[in-house]
Design a protein around this motif. Structure first.
Motif, PDB file in Angstrom:
ATOM      1  N   PHE A  23      14.051  19.965   0.209  1.00 32.00           N
ATOM      2  CA  PHE A  23      13.009  20.521   1.062  1.00 32.00           C
ATOM      3  C   PHE A  23      13.030  19.995   2.496  1.00 32.00           C
ATOM      4  O   PHE A  23      12.480  20.633   3.388  1.00 32.00           O
ATOM      5  N   PHE A  24      13.678  18.864   2.734  1.00 28.53           N
ATOM      6  CA  PHE A  24      13.692  18.318   4.091  1.00 28.53           C
ATOM      7  C   PHE A  24      14.381  19.259   5.084  1.00 28.53           C
ATOM      8  O   PHE A  24      13.840  19.521   6.164  1.00 28.53           O
ATOM      9  N   PRO A  25      15.573  19.807   4.763  1.00 26.98           N
ATOM     10  CA  PRO A  25      16.186  20.749   5.710  1.00 26.98           C
ATOM     11  C   PRO A  25      15.322  21.980   5.951  1.00 26.98           C
ATOM     12  O   PRO A  25      15.259  22.488   7.080  1.00 26.98           O
ATOM     13  N   LEU A  26      14.648  22.457   4.908  1.00 26.75           N
ATOM     14  CA  LEU A  26      13.775  23.619   5.072  1.00 26.75           C
ATOM     15  C   LEU A  26      12.591  23.292   5.969  1.00 26.75           C
ATOM     16  O   LEU A  26      12.199  24.099   6.823  1.00 26.75           O
ATOM     17  N   TYR A  27      12.039  22.080   5.786  1.00 26.77           N
ATOM     18  CA  TYR A  27      10.931  21.641   6.635  1.00 26.77           C
ATOM     19  C   TYR A  27      11.368  21.576   8.098  1.00 26.77           C
ATOM     20  O   TYR A  27      10.666  22.067   8.998  1.00 26.77           O
ATOM     21  N   MET A  28      12.537  21.005   8.356  1.00 23.67           N
ATOM     22  CA  MET A  28      13.036  20.905   9.726  1.00 23.67           C
ATOM     23  C   MET A  28      13.280  22.283  10.326  1.00 23.67           C
ATOM     24  O   MET A  28      13.003  22.524  11.510  1.00 23.67           O
ATOM     25  N   ALA A  29      13.805  23.199   9.517  1.00 22.85           N
ATOM     26  CA  ALA A  29      14.053  24.552  10.017  1.00 22.85           C
ATOM     27  C   ALA A  29      12.764  25.228  10.441  1.00 22.85           C
ATOM     28  O   ALA A  29      12.697  25.866  11.510  1.00 22.85           O
ATOM     29  N   VAL A  30      11.720  25.093   9.633  1.00 28.23           N
ATOM     30  CA  VAL A  30      10.433  25.722   9.956  1.00 28.23           C
ATOM     31  C   VAL A  30       9.819  25.080  11.193  1.00 28.23           C
ATOM     32  O   VAL A  30       9.320  25.772  12.094  1.00 28.23           O
ATOM     33  N   ILE A  31       9.844  23.761  11.266  1.00 25.70           N
ATOM     34  CA  ILE A  31       9.266  23.046  12.411  1.00 25.70           C
ATOM     35  C   ILE A  31       9.970  23.431  13.716  1.00 25.70           C
ATOM     36  O   ILE A  31       9.336  23.748  14.730  1.00 25.70           O
ATOM     37  N   ILE A  32      11.290  23.421  13.701  1.00 23.47           N
ATOM     38  CA  ILE A  32      12.059  23.755  14.904  1.00 23.47           C
ATOM     39  C   ILE A  32      11.843  25.213  15.301  1.00 23.47           C
ATOM     40  O   ILE A  32      11.776  25.541  16.490  1.00 23.47           O
ATOM     41  N   ALA A  33      11.700  26.089  14.309  1.00 19.64           N
ATOM     42  CA  ALA A  33      11.510  27.510  14.595  1.00 19.64           C
ATOM     43  C   ALA A  33      10.208  27.769  15.343  1.00 19.64           C
ATOM     44  O   ALA A  33      10.125  28.712  16.142  1.00 19.64           O
ATOM     45  N   PHE A  34       9.199  26.940  15.111  1.00 17.51           N
ATOM     46  CA  PHE A  34       7.906  27.144  15.756  1.00 17.51           C
ATOM     47  C   PHE A  34       7.745  26.335  17.046  1.00 17.51           C
ATOM     48  O   PHE A  34       6.804  26.554  17.795  1.00 17.51           O
ATOM     49  N   LYS A  35       8.661  25.406  17.304  1.00 19.29           N
ATOM     50  CA  LYS A  35       8.552  24.582  18.509  1.00 19.29           C
ATOM     51  C   LYS A  35       9.087  25.311  19.734  1.00 19.29           C
ATOM     52  O   LYS A  35       9.915  26.225  19.630  1.00 19.29           O
ATOM     53  N   GLN A  36       8.641  24.855  20.906  1.00 15.27           N
ATOM     54  CA  GLN A  36       9.179  25.339  22.162  1.00 15.27           C
ATOM     55  C   GLN A  36      10.332  24.432  22.596  1.00 15.27           C
ATOM     56  O   GLN A  36      10.403  23.266  22.183  1.00 15.27           O
ATOM     57  N   PRO A  37      11.266  24.924  23.415  1.00 19.75           N
ATOM     58  CA  PRO A  37      12.397  24.094  23.851  1.00 19.75           C
ATOM     59  C   PRO A  37      11.969  22.781  24.492  1.00 19.75           C
ATOM     60  O   PRO A  37      12.653  21.766  24.353  1.00 19.75           O
ATOM     61  N   SER A  38      10.819  22.789  25.198  1.00 24.14           N
ATOM     62  CA  SER A  38      10.339  21.567  25.858  1.00 24.14           C
ATOM     63  C   SER A  38       9.919  20.497  24.859  1.00 24.14           C
ATOM     64  O   SER A  38       9.818  19.319  25.215  1.00 24.14           O
ATOM     65  N   SER A  55       3.256  29.233  17.248  1.00 15.84           N
ATOM     66  CA  SER A  55       3.398  30.533  17.886  1.00 15.84           C
ATOM     67  C   SER A  55       4.571  31.283  17.289  1.00 15.84           C
ATOM     68  O   SER A  55       5.552  30.680  16.825  1.00 15.84           O
ATOM     69  N   LEU A  56       4.478  32.617  17.305  1.00 15.73           N
ATOM     70  CA  LEU A  56       5.553  33.465  16.793  1.00 15.73           C
ATOM     71  C   LEU A  56       6.482  33.947  17.901  1.00 15.73           C
ATOM     72  O   LEU A  56       7.306  34.846  17.679  1.00 15.73           O
ATOM     73  N   ASP A  57       6.374  33.338  19.085  1.00 18.34           N
ATOM     74  CA  ASP A  57       7.194  33.776  20.215  1.00 18.34           C
ATOM     75  C   ASP A  57       8.687  33.655  19.924  1.00 18.34           C
ATOM     76  O   ASP A  57       9.479  34.531  20.289  1.00 18.34           O
ATOM     77  N   ASN A  58       9.080  32.544  19.270  1.00 14.22           N
ATOM     78  CA  ASN A  58      10.502  32.359  18.961  1.00 14.22           C
ATOM     79  C   ASN A  58      11.018  33.455  18.021  1.00 14.22           C
ATOM     80  O   ASN A  58      12.151  33.925  18.157  1.00 14.22           O
ATOM     81  N   PHE A  59      10.174  33.842  17.079  1.00  9.39           N
ATOM     82  CA  PHE A  59      10.579  34.878  16.141  1.00  9.39           C
ATOM     83  C   PHE A  59      10.720  36.232  16.842  1.00  9.39           C
ATOM     84  O   PHE A  59      11.650  36.991  16.546  1.00  9.39           O
ATOM     85  N   LYS A  60       9.812  36.525  17.755  1.00  9.82           N
ATOM     86  CA  LYS A  60       9.900  37.781  18.501  1.00  9.82           C
ATOM     87  C   LYS A  60      11.161  37.819  19.358  1.00  9.82           C
ATOM     88  O   LYS A  60      11.870  38.824  19.398  1.00  9.82           O
ATOM     89  N   GLN A  61      11.441  36.708  20.034  1.00 12.21           N
ATOM     90  CA  GLN A  61      12.644  36.643  20.859  1.00 12.21           C
ATOM     91  C   GLN A  61      13.910  36.736  20.014  1.00 12.21           C
ATOM     92  O   GLN A  61      14.878  37.404  20.395  1.00 12.21           O
TER      93      GLN A  61
END
Length: 279
Positions: A23-38, A55-61
């Motif tokens: 579950f750790f890789p899945l957790y990291m994937a979800v966290i990074i997906a929702f974070k902003q580059p900054s 935010s869902l901005d990363n998913f939209k992009q």
């Protein structure tokens, strides 16, 4: 009693460690997906921290960059066509070989020849296949589907043949006495009884097809028909990778195959157990 307790504690610790590893890789994937580059930092605490704003901005992009719906359609078409044809063709081959091996040694040679295909790496076949598919006009989705049918045939025939060894011959003999042909016996009796193995073959084929990059890359190059894994290469540039958009796209691509696995999971273990018989 003490030995049993130690064993139980050992199993509990092993299960906890296994759960964390999965579950750790899945957790990291979800966290990074929702974070902003900054918010991407090099320190461990910052990397593990929740995003400051969900935010869902990363998913939209990510959907825009990958032309998501078009790429998803191509992936679904290739995967579903490969699964359907594999269940039909490979189950027939497994049935014929499984029953024929008991009567003629030639069927065993055919079985070994087909199964030996598992030991041939794609890198050896890649260049000849690219040239042949181009000459035959199969440098497209149809060509990719045909190649997948060939690539997954050794494993699927191995599973179906092993499954046939656990299926009583008396069922077919009774059907023959009632006047049923071999073809009718297969479709009305054998094929429905293969349901657990169908589920196993379907999920293994789906996972390999859905996640494959190399085959569509070399066969469909220049056609503009991207699958999801191909479209996700857009996030990798000469100067780096946009991890936020990439992981958002990976999460989107994970959802369909995860749903498919959930639907088939009840049959998978039974199919693997019954099919794990040496040919």
């Amino acid at each position: 009693m003490e030995e049993n307790k130690r064993t139980n504690w050992g199993l509990t610790i092993a299960l906890i460690l296994g759960t964390v590893v999965v579950f750790f890789p899945l957790y990291m994937a979800v966290i990074i997906a929702f974070k902003q580059p900054s918010e991407m930092t090099n320190d461990i605490a910052g990397a593990l921290a929740f995003p400051s704003r969900w935010s869902l901005d990363n998913f939209k992009q990510a959907m825009e960059v990958t032309d998501f719906w078009h790429s998803l359609g191509n992936s679904l078409l290739i995967t579903l066509a490969t699964i359907g044809l594999s269940l039909l063709i490979h189950s027939i081959a497994g049935y014929v070989i499984g029953r024929g091996m008991a009567e003629k040694k030639s069927f065993r040679l055919i079985y070994l020849y087909i199964v030996s295909g598992m030991f041939v790496p794609f890198s050896i076949l890649m260049m000849p296949l690219v040239k042949q598919t181009a000459q035959m006009g199969l440098g497209n989705r149809a060509g990719v589907i045909i190649l997948y049918l060939v690539f997954y045939m050794p494993m699927n025939v191995l599973l179906y043949t092993g499954y046939m060894k656990n299926m009583p011959l008396a069922l077919e003999e009774a059907a023959n006495i009632d006047g049923a042909s071999t073809w009718k016996t297969f479709w009305q009796i054998i094929f429905p009884m293969m349901t657990p193995m169908h589920a196993t073959v379907a999920i293994l084929t789906a996972l390999g097809t859905w996640n494959d990059v190399m085959t569509p890359l070399v066969i469909m190059s220049g056609t503009g028909q991207n699958t999801l894994p191909l479209a996700q290469l857009n996030f990798q540039t000469q100067f780096g990778t946009n991890y936020n958009l990439a992981f958002a796209s990976y999460i989107l691509a994970l959802i369909p195959i995860l749903l498919f696995y959930i639907i088939c999971q009840k049959q998978i273990l039974n199919g693997v157990a019954n099919g794990a018989v040496k040919g």
